[in-house]
Design an enzyme around this catalytic site. Structure first.
Site, short mmCIF file in Angstrom:
data_model
loop_
_atom_site.label_atom_id
_atom_site.label_comp_id
_atom_site.label_asym_id
_atom_site.label_seq_id
_atom_site.Cartn_x
_atom_site.Cartn_y
_atom_site.Cartn_z
N TYR A 132 0.85 -1.20 0.00
CA TYR A 132 0.00 0.00 0.00
C TYR A 132 0.88 1.25 0.00
O TYR A 132 0.72 2.15 -0.82
CB TYR A 132 -0.92 -0.01 1.23
O1 LIG Z 1 -2.40 7.29 7.76
C1 LIG Z 1 -2.15 6.40 6.98
O2 LIG Z 1 -1.18 6.49 6.25
C2 LIG Z 1 -3.00 5.19 6.90
O3 LIG Z 1 -3.85 5.13 8.04
C3 LIG Z 1 -4.59 3.98 8.16
O4 LIG Z 1 -3.71 2.89 8.40
P1 LIG Z 1 -3.36 2.54 9.90
O5 LIG Z 1 -2.64 3.65 10.56
O6 LIG Z 1 -2.70 1.21 9.86
O7 LIG Z 1 -4.81 2.49 10.58
P2 LIG Z 1 -5.63 1.29 11.22
O8 LIG Z 1 -5.78 0.18 10.27
O9 LIG Z 1 -6.87 1.88 11.79
O10 LIG Z 1 -4.68 0.80 12.41
C4 LIG Z 1 -4.39 1.68 13.48
C5 LIG Z 1 -3.52 0.97 14.49
O11 LIG Z 1 -4.26 -0.08 15.08
C6 LIG Z 1 -3.53 -1.29 14.98
N1 LIG Z 1 -4.48 -2.42 14.83
C7 LIG Z 1 -5.23 -2.53 13.73
C8 LIG Z 1 -6.14 -3.55 13.59
C9 LIG Z 1 -6.27 -4.47 14.62
O12 LIG Z 1 -7.06 -5.44 14.56
N2 LIG Z 1 -5.51 -4.34 15.73
C10 LIG Z 1 -4.60 -3.31 15.87
O13 LIG Z 1 -3.92 -3.22 16.90
C11 LIG Z 1 -2.61 -1.13 13.80
O14 LIG Z 1 -1.49 -1.96 13.97
C12 LIG Z 1 -2.27 0.34 13.90
O15 LIG Z 1 -1.20 0.54 14.78
C13 LIG Z 1 -5.43 3.72 6.93
O16 LIG Z 1 -6.05 2.46 6.99
C14 LIG Z 1 -4.62 3.86 5.66
O17 LIG Z 1 -5.49 3.77 4.55
C15 LIG Z 1 -3.92 5.18 5.70
O18 LIG Z 1 -3.22 5.48 4.57
#
Ligand SMILES: O=C(O)[C@H]1O[C@H](OP(=O)(O)OP(=O)(O)OC[C@H]2O[C@@H](n3ccc(=O)[nH]c3=O)[C@H](O)[C@@H]2O)[C@H](O)[C@@H](O)[C@@H]1O
Length: 432
Positions: A243
């Site tokens: 991504y």
């Molecule tokens: O700002 C960005 O660049 C990105 O932000 C999000 O990606 P992410 O930060 O990974 O957001 P989430 O999927 O909501 O995850 C947030 C946090 O929760 C954690 N997480 C996620 C899912 C889960 O089941 N458990 C968990 O601990 C992830 O590891 C991460 O640290 C978006 O999904 C992306 O599309 C975007 O580009």
């Protein structure tokens, strides 16, 4: 004595039947030949059947694309023109891609509200529940924003849209989002974030006049960067997920179009955007759903048991950053595919500047929902995640007047309120 031939030729498949009379060999040979030619005919028939099925499928596909397309015609063009109508002095007419998405919906509403013309395009794919996208579409329709159902890979549709409206700006938010899903469906990222982006830029560069382009990059381009907070000048050549790699590719691709064709380009690195009408695949959203349903949630933890953290950014702040980018975007210089001089190329972080750990995010949700989460803490799998994000926003502050004002506590409260009402929970009993 039966001949060797007689012994080796079966009369019926799987069985030896030795015939001692005169023309046994001939008969056997004839039977075998007959069964071989029957087999051959059957095989031919099957090949023909498969071929006609495949060409029928491709006819259906192209039919879907070209004959039963949900766009085109006088009425459709009128709707597009009406939606693009500007209702303020020096207002913009903006093509918003991914308009039925989370950020696309909010930006479209904000632009329409201040009197800009807005036309949306969205492919309503099934990455997450399309009924949420349809609900956002209804919301937009109620405010006079028309959304065309189509894909940014459809060059004919884009050419038609630019033919009908001289868009001053394109807000390109259509993308395959999600960091971890890239391991499941890598091609969808190439399709939307690379091929779709190029198709869109081709349409923009050929348009006359060329629009200014503002588009969604991502904080994930910082990848394995350890310098904190992340500045636009930091390294972005070590993406941790496909991504992120496609977003980084997008930054390089948009630079090319800026350089060769004089397109004005602004790339926005969003930092984990959240809020009402958000994306169900994101952690804050899926945690809320599971907590309310009494299901466990999985919380990833980084190396050495360090909690993961994100610079969670509230949607209204992001919208201000997007609108500020449109307002300050210089003009594209080219027209009809020819550059007439240098045009601006900008990249900005849009974050909140205060990272919060994932367990803290969960605690805030528990407070707002008044329900305890069933926490299942596991080591972060090698799935493309990065341990933390933290935005330096001084450039955006200086050039866009960007100033985030919503902390995670406040923003999640608004999200929970929306979530409960959207899903029909009894709000009075559940929200602080
Ligand atoms: O700002 C960005 O660049 C990105 O932000 C999000 O990606 P992410 O930060 O990974 O957001 P989430 O999927 O909501 O995850 C947030 C946090 O929760 C954690 N997480 C996620 C899912 C889960 O089941 N458990 C968990 O601990 C992830 O590891 C991460 O640290 C978006 O999904 C992306 O599309 C975007 O580009």
């Amino acid at each position: 004595m039966p001949s060797l031939q007689e012994e080796l030729l079966p009369s019926t498949p799987g069985k030896f039947k030795i015939d001692h009379r005169g023309h046994a060999v001939n008969r056997q040979f004839h039977r075998c030949f007959a069964s071989t030619s029957t087999l051959f005919l059957w095989a031919l028939f099957l090949v023909a059947l498969t071929a006609s099925y495949l060409s029928f499928q491709s006819f259906i596909d192209s039919g879907n694309r070209y004959f039963t397309a949900s766009w085109g015609g006088i009425q459709w063009e009128k709707r597009v023109r009406d939606s693009a109508q500007v209702h303020r002095p020096d207002g913009f007419s903006v093509l918003v891609t991914g308009a039925a998405g989370f950020v696309g919906t909010h930006v479209s509403l904000a632009l329409k509200k201040r009197g800009d013309g807005v036309v949306g395009i969205d492919n309503f794919n099934t990455y997450y529940d399309p009924s949420l996208k349809k609900a956002r579409k209804s919301l937009l329709q109620g405010r006079g924003v028309f959304i065309v159902e189509g894909d940014v890979n459809d060059a004919r549709l884009l050419a038609k849209l630019f033919d009908v409206v001289a868009f001053t700006h394109v807000m390109h938010l259509a993308a395959q989002a999600g960091v971890r899903y890239a391991m499941e469906n890598p091609q969808s990222y190439v399709h939307s974030n690379v091929a779709g982006l190029v198709t869109l830029l081709e349409a923009c560069k050929s348009a006359n006049p060329q629009p200014a382009v503002v588009w969604a990059s991502s904080s994930s381009v910082y990848g394995l960067n350890e310098k904190s907070p992340f500045s636009e000048a930091d390294r972005t050549d070590r993406p941790a997920s496909l991504y992120a790699a496609t977003k980084k590719a997008g930054e390089a691709i948009t630079h090319t179009y800026n350089h060769i064709y004089g397109l004005s380009v602004t790339g926005l690195r969003f930092f984990t955007v959240y809020g009402p009408w958000g994306r169900p695949d994101m952690a804050y959203f899926s945690f809320t759903r599971n907590i309310l349903q009494g299901k466990p949630i999985t919380i990833y933890r980084g190396k050495n048991q360090v909690d993961l953290a994100r610079d969670f950014t509230y949607i209204d702040d992001i919208v201000k950053g997007c609108v500020g980018s449109l307002d300050t975007a210089g003009k594209s210089t080219g027209s009809g595919g020819k550059k007439a001089g240098p045009a601006p190329y900008r990249v900005f972080n849009l974050g909140n500047t205060s990272p919060v750990t994932v367990p803290t995010l969960v605690s805030i949700l528990e407070r707002h929902l008044k329900v305890k989460a069933k926490r299942n803490v596991v080591d972060m799998p090698g799935n493309g995640d990065v341990p933390f994000t933290h935005a330096n926003i001084s450039s955006a502050r200086r050039e866009l007047g960007y100033k985030p004002t919503t902390d995670l506590q406040t923003g999640l409260k608004k999200f929970v309120k929306w979530y409960l009402s959207y899903h029909g929970y009894n709000r009075g009993n559940n929200v602080n």
